[in-house]
Design an enzyme around this catalytic site. Structure first.
Site, PDB file in Angstrom:
ATOM      1  N   SER A 213     -25.201 -66.552  -6.053  1.00  9.79           N
ATOM      2  CA  SER A 213     -24.467 -65.481  -6.731  1.00  9.79           C
ATOM      3  C   SER A 213     -24.763 -64.151  -6.041  1.00  9.79           C
ATOM      4  O   SER A 213     -24.519 -64.017  -4.844  1.00  9.79           O
ATOM      5  CB  SER A 213     -24.816 -65.469  -8.220  1.00  9.79           C
ATOM      6  OG  SER A 213     -23.921 -64.684  -8.947  1.00  9.79           O
ATOM      7  N   GLU A 335     -16.558 -72.505 -11.199  1.00  7.44           N
ATOM      8  CA  GLU A 335     -17.375 -71.280 -11.268  1.00  7.44           C
ATOM      9  C   GLU A 335     -16.997 -70.418 -12.470  1.00  7.44           C
ATOM     10  O   GLU A 335     -17.847 -69.845 -13.149  1.00  7.44           O
ATOM     11  CB  GLU A 335     -17.180 -70.449  -9.994  1.00  7.44           C
ATOM     12  CG  GLU A 335     -17.557 -71.126  -8.705  1.00  7.44           C
ATOM     13  CD  GLU A 335     -18.976 -70.830  -8.268  1.00  7.44           C
ATOM     14  OE1 GLU A 335     -19.751 -70.289  -9.080  1.00  7.44           O
ATOM     15  OE2 GLU A 335     -19.303 -71.159  -7.124  1.00  7.44           O
ATOM     16  N   HIS A 431     -20.587 -71.864 -12.574  1.00  4.39           N
ATOM     17  CA  HIS A 431     -21.390 -70.966 -11.743  1.00  4.39           C
ATOM     18  C   HIS A 431     -22.878 -71.182 -12.018  1.00  4.39           C
ATOM     19  O   HIS A 431     -23.308 -71.232 -13.167  1.00  4.39           O
ATOM     20  CB  HIS A 431     -21.010 -69.522 -12.064  1.00  4.39           C
ATOM     21  CG  HIS A 431     -21.679 -68.511 -11.195  1.00  4.39           C
ATOM     22  ND1 HIS A 431     -21.437 -68.411  -9.849  1.00  4.39           N
ATOM     23  CD2 HIS A 431     -22.584 -67.546 -11.483  1.00  4.39           C
ATOM     24  CE1 HIS A 431     -22.154 -67.422  -9.346  1.00  4.39           C
ATOM     25  NE2 HIS A 431     -22.863 -66.887 -10.318  1.00  4.39           N
TER      26      HIS A 431
END
Length: 526
Positions: A213, A335, A431
């Site tokens: 991320s 995600e 995610h």
């Protein structure tokens, strides 16, 4: 009786010898000796300072060298996380963490028995939207990766307004740039690794950075930063990439700021603090500054300052101006599930019209939003693709075209063992879902199946193989082909894992056109 006493004494002495043998010898660093702990065949060092505390006059400055100490410093507990409003989702292993402005510390897990072992090094950079994150989160425990024969390092960096605050006064003070202190912390951590990791059995010339991320985006930024040149020889980015141009208003799919925009935001934030100058703001308690920060992600972000980050990374890669190393990069199949819980057709249509302007109809052609159900799917897919999948695809294509380092791309589609709760029912590989599989650490609320453990073993092996040899392939693993523009294959990490064509290609191609249009508009403005 004397024999019993003698036997007891021998036993105690023997136990003492065994305990002494388990106590690792102190290790030298640039600032002094540190002593870790031994556990499961590893030596672990927690809370080693790699920079001076960034407090008072050091607030909003580049990290300074760590202050030397006398004697032996215990390195047996994590330091507090940098100032933030922690993002707490216990079901996903996202924990509350103690915080402090004095936070520039790193941790080392090493299986080395001698400084002569020269093991490959992996340096972890955490995510958290540049507003949160910590090295102490249990998901990031480096034990399992280190047991595979690498030295694992995790580095803290400033986040939020302490890590990414630009202001005209700071720009003037610092020679024409400001705002990227968190990235400078990461670079300082890598400089520490280069100077010191040999003493821990690591090879300073075989360093792979990896992150997820904001950590994966950081990896991408470091790959393009001249200040990070030579500090790593491989890069792994999980759900990262930074290839869009700078935003000036509410342009869709763009997060980066120009220095001017970042300074404008900084002026507004300083006014909110009630200070009339940077000198005044440096005197404020850290807690006072945090009271003026809204909870959630997105409040702080790096900027194109011309120093750490030179500018539009897409153009830099087109010109071959980046740190050319082998890369392993990818994104997850769902995600957006973590970020988009609900959506209506009206809201999604309005958002796309507003953010994508004249390009909106082309966006709607692949992200339809005629009904609420359709809009929710498209909103999640757009988040996946604009934030993670398109930057990954752009990075892979650009580097395979202009670089020498090989490119390996993955697509993580294995659904993690989420807790049995309603909010997770519709989730696929959301995610952050790959993190537990990379580190081999699953939260207490997850119950990994045999298939989950097999996938985790594969992924960990791929990552470590890449760190050791610049190639993820190895014995008993499905073959992972290198990505090229002529052969755009990605590794679908699932059960079973196998190479496949680039998923969602039609969507990514539309976004490629959109971002090219945005770059052309930016060129006209300048």
């Amino acid at each position: 009786m004397k024999l019993l006493r003698s036997a007891a004494l021998v036993a105690v002495l023997g136990m003492g010898s065994a305990l002494a043998a388990q106590t690792p010898a102190p290790v030298p660093t640039q600032a002094g000796l540190v002593q870790g702990t031994s556990d499961n065949g590893l030596t672990i060092y927690k809370g080693i300072p790699f920079a001076a505390p960034p407090i008072r006059d050091f607030r909003w400055r580049a990290p300074q060298p760590p202050m030397a100490w006398q004697g032996i410093r215990p390195a047996d507990k994590f330091a507090p996380a940098c100032m933030q409003i922690p993002i707490v989702v216990p079901a996903l292993g996202m924990e509350a963490v103690p915080t402090s402005e004095d936070c520039l510390y790193l941790n080392v897990w090493t299986p080395a028995k001698s400084p002569k072992d020269h093991l490959a090094v992996m340096v972890w950079i955490y995510g958290g939207g540049f507003t949160a994150g910590a090295t102490s989160i249990s998901s990031y425990n480096g034990e399992n990766l280190a047991k595979r024969g690498v030295v694992l390092v995790s580095v803290a960096y400033r986040v939020g307004p302490f890590g990414f605050f630009a202001h005209p006064e700071l720009t003037a003070e610092q020679g024409g740039h400001s705002g990227n202190y968190g990235l400078l912390d990461q670079i300082a951590g890598l400089q520490w690794v280069k100077r010191n990791i040999a003493a821990f059995g690591g090879d300073p010339h075989r360093v792979t950075i990896f992150g997820e991320s904001a950590g994966g985006i950081s990896v991408s930024m470091l790959a393009a930063s001249p200040l990070a040149k030579g500090l790593f020889q491989g890069a792994i980015s999980e759900s990262g990439g930074n290839f869009a141009s700078a935003r000036s208003a509410n342009e869709g799919g763009e997060n980066m700021f120009s220095l001017a925009t970042a300074e404008h935001n900084g002026v507004a934030f300083l006014s909110k603090l009630g200070g009339s100058s940077i000198a005044d703001a440096r005197k404020l308690p850290a807690e006072t500054i945090m009271k003026n920060v809204a909870p959630g992600l997105g409040g702080s972000w790096p900027d194109f300052d011309g120093y750490v980050l030179l500018g539009d990374q897409y153009k830099l890669y087109e010109a071959g101006h980046y740190n050319d190393t082998p890369i392993l990069i990818g994104s997850n199949s769902d995600e957006g599930a973590l970020f988009v819980a609900t959506a209506t057709a009206a809201a999604v249509q309005s958002s796309i019209r507003s953010g994508y302007g004249d390009y909106a109809d082309k966006v709607f052609s692949v992200y339809p939003a005629g009904t609420d159900t359709e809009a929710l799917r498209s909103a999640r897919d757009m988040f996946r693709d604009t934030a993670f999948a398109w930057p990954t695809w752009a990075w892979a294509r650009l580097q395979s075209r202009t670089g020498k380092g090989k490119v390996y791309v993955y697509y993580f589609s294995h659904r993690p063992p989420y807790p049995d709760a309603p909010q997770f029912k519709s989730w696929g590989a959301a995610h952050g879902g790959e993190i537990s599989f990379v580190f081999g650490n699953f939260s207490a609320t997850m119950s990994p199946s045999a298939e989950d453990k097999t996938v985790s073993d594969q992924i960990s092996s791929y990552w470590v193989n890449f760190a050791k040899t610049s190639n993820p392939n190895g014995p008993d693993l499905p073959a992972w082909p290198a990505f090229t523009e002529a052969n755009q294959q990605v590794m679908n990490l699932n059960d079973p894992s196998k190479a496949i064509p680039v998923p969602n290609l039609e969507k990514l191609q539309v976004l490629e056109g959109y971002y090219a249009w945005r770059r052309s508009q930016a060129d006209v403005k300048h």
